[in-house]
Design an enzyme around this catalytic site. Structure first.
Site, PDB file in Angstrom:
ATOM      1  N   GLY A  48      40.381  20.823  26.418  1.00 44.76           N
ATOM      2  CA  GLY A  48      38.863  20.428  25.915  1.00 44.76           C
ATOM      3  C   GLY A  48      37.949  19.561  27.097  1.00 44.76           C
ATOM      4  N   GLU A 103      38.185  13.869  30.871  1.00 46.31           N
ATOM      5  CA  GLU A 103      38.895  14.213  29.349  1.00 46.31           C
ATOM      6  C   GLU A 103      37.551  14.350  28.865  1.00 46.31           C
ATOM      7  OE1 GLU A 103      40.693  14.476  27.022  1.00 46.31           O
ATOM      8  OE2 GLU A 103      42.325  13.412  27.229  1.00 46.31           O
ATOM      9  N   ASP A 104      37.584  15.071  27.489  1.00 41.89           N
ATOM     10  CA  ASP A 104      36.517  15.242  26.701  1.00 41.89           C
ATOM     11  C   ASP A 104      36.749  14.111  25.663  1.00 41.89           C
ATOM     12  OD1 ASP A 104      39.433  15.366  25.257  1.00 41.89           O
ATOM     13  OD2 ASP A 104      38.647  16.923  24.239  1.00 41.89           O
ATOM     14  N   ASP A 107      40.732   8.569  22.088  1.00 44.87           N
ATOM     15  CA  ASP A 107      40.767   8.523  20.385  1.00 44.87           C
ATOM     16  C   ASP A 107      41.900   7.313  20.846  1.00 44.87           C
ATOM     17  OD1 ASP A 107      40.531   9.792  18.180  1.00 44.87           O
ATOM     18  OD2 ASP A 107      42.405   9.566  18.275  1.00 44.87           O
ATOM     19  N   LYS A 135      36.464   6.275  22.031  1.00 48.96           N
ATOM     20  CA  LYS A 135      36.080   5.605  20.038  1.00 48.96           C
ATOM     21  C   LYS A 135      36.831   4.457  20.724  1.00 48.96           C
ATOM     22  CE  LYS A 135      36.657  10.166  17.866  1.00 48.96           C
ATOM     23  NZ  LYS A 135      38.147  10.743  16.638  1.00 48.96           N
ATOM     24  N   VAL A 158      34.755  15.033  15.724  1.00 52.76           N
ATOM     25  CA  VAL A 158      34.025  15.746  16.531  1.00 52.76           C
ATOM     26  C   VAL A 158      34.368  17.047  17.224  1.00 52.76           C
ATOM     27  CG1 VAL A 158      32.144  13.659  16.205  1.00 52.76           C
ATOM     28  CG2 VAL A 158      33.842  13.895  18.298  1.00 52.76           C
ATOM     29  N   ASP A 164      37.412  20.488  20.059  1.00 54.23           N
ATOM     30  CA  ASP A 164      38.092  21.695  19.179  1.00 54.23           C
ATOM     31  C   ASP A 164      38.023  21.454  17.737  1.00 54.23           C
ATOM     32  OD1 ASP A 164      40.293  20.869  19.591  1.00 54.23           O
ATOM     33  OD2 ASP A 164      41.353  22.561  18.812  1.00 54.23           O
TER      34      ASP A 164
HETATM   35  P1  IMP Z   1      44.448  10.420  22.384  1.00 52.78           P
HETATM   36  O1  IMP Z   1      45.709  10.726  23.235  1.00 52.78           O
HETATM   37  O2  IMP Z   1      45.106   9.739  20.848  1.00 52.78           O
HETATM   38  O3  IMP Z   1      43.001   9.314  22.889  1.00 52.78           O
HETATM   39  O4  IMP Z   1      43.265  11.737  21.785  1.00 52.78           O
HETATM   40  C1  IMP Z   1      42.833  12.667  22.707  1.00 52.78           C
HETATM   41  C2  IMP Z   1      42.778  13.933  22.945  1.00 52.78           C
HETATM   42  O5  IMP Z   1      42.854  14.374  21.381  1.00 52.78           O
HETATM   43  C3  IMP Z   1      41.187  14.649  22.881  1.00 52.78           C
HETATM   44  O6  IMP Z   1      41.909  14.649  24.543  1.00 52.78           O
HETATM   45  C4  IMP Z   1      41.409  15.684  22.054  1.00 52.78           C
HETATM   46  O7  IMP Z   1      41.965  16.372  22.511  1.00 52.78           O
HETATM   47  C5  IMP Z   1      41.633  15.351  20.323  1.00 52.78           C
HETATM   48  N1  IMP Z   1      40.683  14.268  19.752  1.00 52.78           N
HETATM   49  C6  IMP Z   1      40.357  12.844  19.760  1.00 52.78           C
HETATM   50  N2  IMP Z   1      39.493  12.801  18.776  1.00 52.78           N
HETATM   51  C7  IMP Z   1      39.187  14.473  18.812  1.00 52.78           C
HETATM   52  C8  IMP Z   1      38.293  14.391  17.784  1.00 52.78           C
HETATM   53  O8  IMP Z   1      37.698  13.394  17.168  1.00 52.78           O
HETATM   54  N3  IMP Z   1      37.762  15.695  17.452  1.00 52.78           N
HETATM   55  C9  IMP Z   1      38.636  16.646  18.686  1.00 52.78           C
HETATM   56  N4  IMP Z   1      38.950  16.529  19.239  1.00 52.78           N
HETATM   57  C10 IMP Z   1      40.096  14.753  19.641  1.00 52.78           C
END
Ligand code: IMP
Length: 180
Positions: A48, A103-104, A107, A135, A158, A164
């Protein structure tokens, strides 16, 4: 306002390309101020972050840096699986390096939490995080709070600008929010 319909979901444009560019420049300026006297190693989290990273590293001023890539996956569709899989592992020596993860979106923070531990275990001198989106309401790992943030967002899903939906939509030039 531009809209997109994909797999039964309706998305509306949230950040225009101009707003995205302003966010990227703001992050780049802060990183330039903090790293102009260092030699950082940027670790871009594929897939991403490739769009954000390409714009971000070119917007830096007077930062002598290296860039490498790592590919991890924890998501399927719109939901996290809770497991981080290293699909392309770290190929650069990080010992004694000042690392900035790109990072993109952060979350739950699981990806960053695990990546930080991984980089520290390999001897990184410092590890900071730059993300296009954050977030805060969904953060579960406090050590994953990003240092440089393009834009905060609540819990919505998003797409676009690298983000994606089941592998598609990364090529959108703006960021779109899903609408119920
Ligand atoms: P985390 O490990 O829960 O912080 O998630 C991070 C990864 O989840 C990001 O690098 C994205 O690839 C994916 N991700 C989380 N939220 C979204 C979203 O709203 N849209 C698309 N990808 C997301």
């Amino acid at each position: 306002m531009r809209t997109i319909d994909e797999q039964g979901y309706h998305f509306e444009e949230w950040l225009t390309p101009e707003q995205v560019a302003a966010d990227v420049q703001q992050v780049a300026d802060r990183i330039s101020a903090d790293y102009h006297d260092k030699e950082p190693l940027f670790v871009v989290v594929l897939n991403g972050a490739f769009v954000f990273a390409a714009d971000l590293i070119r917007a830096l001023k007077n930062v002598h840096c290296e860039t490498t890539f790592i590919r991890v996956s924890s998501y399927f569709g719109m939901a996290t699986t809770g497991q981080l899989e290293f699909i392309v592992p770290l190929q650069q020596v990080v010992d004694q390096r000042d690392v900035v993860i790109i990072e993109d979106i952060v979350d739950t923070g699981l990806t960053i939490h695990q990546l930080k531990a991984h980089l520290r275990a390999h001897g990184a001198n410092s590890v900071r995080v730059a993300t296009m989106l954050f977030k805060p309401e969904k953060l579960e790992y406090n050590d994953a709070r990003p240092d440089y943030i393009g834009h905060e967002i609540s819990e919505e899903f998003v797409i676009g600008y690298g983000l994606d939906f089941d592998g598609f939509m990364r090529n959108l030039d703006a960021i779109y929010k899903v609408k119920e």
